[in-house]
Write a protein that holds these residues in place. Sequence first.
Motif: not given
Length: 119
Positions: A110-115, A8-12
């Motif tokens: 977990g492995q992480g998600t980039q925000v 669910g991470g992403g660029l906002v």
Amino acid sequence: QVQLVESGGGLVQAGDSLRVSCVASGRTFSRYTMGWFRQAPGKEREFVAAIWWSSGRTHYADSVKGRFTISRNKAENTVYLQMNSLKPEDTAVYYCAARPSMATSYDDWGQGTQVTVSS
């Protein structure tokens, strides 16, 4: 063996909202506490929020209180972090973690998600 998978991470943009998810497996989590942590470039990993699986009791870092909400879906073994009013300083890799509620440290990650929040 506990497995935690974030997504669910992403660029906002600043002021936007984003929700990250963590699917947990490998255990019965009724006696666990689930946490979200984050690590920005060049900084140490820091606590963001936690939720006690059975009671739903929550705890937040002061920096996100009032903007972020942690929740869990027991049926889907999923923990969420709803992030509102995002700021550039929220930019980080977000990690899901789990610990037995009586333990003092988180042993499963977990492995992480980039925000990434742009200004």
